[in-house]
Design a protein around this motif. Structure first.
Motif: not given
Length: 174
Positions: A36-45, A85-90
């Motif tokens: 929720n607080e992260f400002d950057g690119e999210i990667i989910v393994t 949800e609603g966040k862009e992630y890879t």
């Protein structure tokens, strides 16, 4: 500088399913807060196995079917999924502890520029440490860190051992 948050294997089977632990359940709110607080690119393994899991090397050493692709246990923990949800992630599927694709993906996204990567998730002593070491080996000058309060190991003792290993390999442990 580009920043990455790498959410490692926060799947139902590791949180409260086939291989779940009370420690995994306990760190889930910390992972959600990070997302929720992260400002950057999210990667989910996603730890990803198939129906033949028990015939694999891992299945012979850990004979507990888990994270079989497209099963309920393979899905993200509902709290983590809701935070995303609603966040862009890879999403990065991996068939072993450390993702061999993760360095290539980061190299492509950064185009050789400096970056930082923070890892959170499960399990500290298997997949988190493996991915952290893969990243450190590929990017020795990058700022690689792990949030110890947003990770859990198979046991509290092996969680601490993995944190010590990462510190020794110059991965910042917060």
């Amino acid at each position: 500088m580009k920043k990455f948050l790498i959410v490692v294997d926060m799947q139902k089977d590791f949180v409260d399913g086939a291989l779940g632990t009370k420690e995994a359940v306990a760190i889930t709110p910390n992972v959600v807060k990070k997302i929720n607080e992260f400002d950057g690119e999210i990667i989910v393994t996603y730890d990803t196995h198939f129906e033949d899991y028990m015939e694999t090397s891992e299945g012979k050493n850990l004979p507990v079917p888990h994270c079989i692709k497209d099963t309920e246990g393979w899905q993200l923990d509902e709290n983590v999924a809701e935070a995303l949800e609603g966040k862009e992630y890879t999403a990065v599927e991996k068939i072993t502890f450390g993702s061999v694709d993760l360095p290539d993906f980061i190299e492509e996204k950064t185009e050789g520029e400096n970056f930082s990567a923070e890892l959170v998730g499960l399990c500290t002593d298997i997949c988190v440490v493996s991915n952290a070491l893969v990243l450190k080996a590929n990017f020795p000058e990058a700022e690689i860190s792990v949030d110890s309060a947003a990770c859990a190991g198979v046991t509290p003792e092996t969680h601490e051992a993995a944190l010590t290993t990462m510190k020794m390999c110059q991965i910042a442990v917060k």
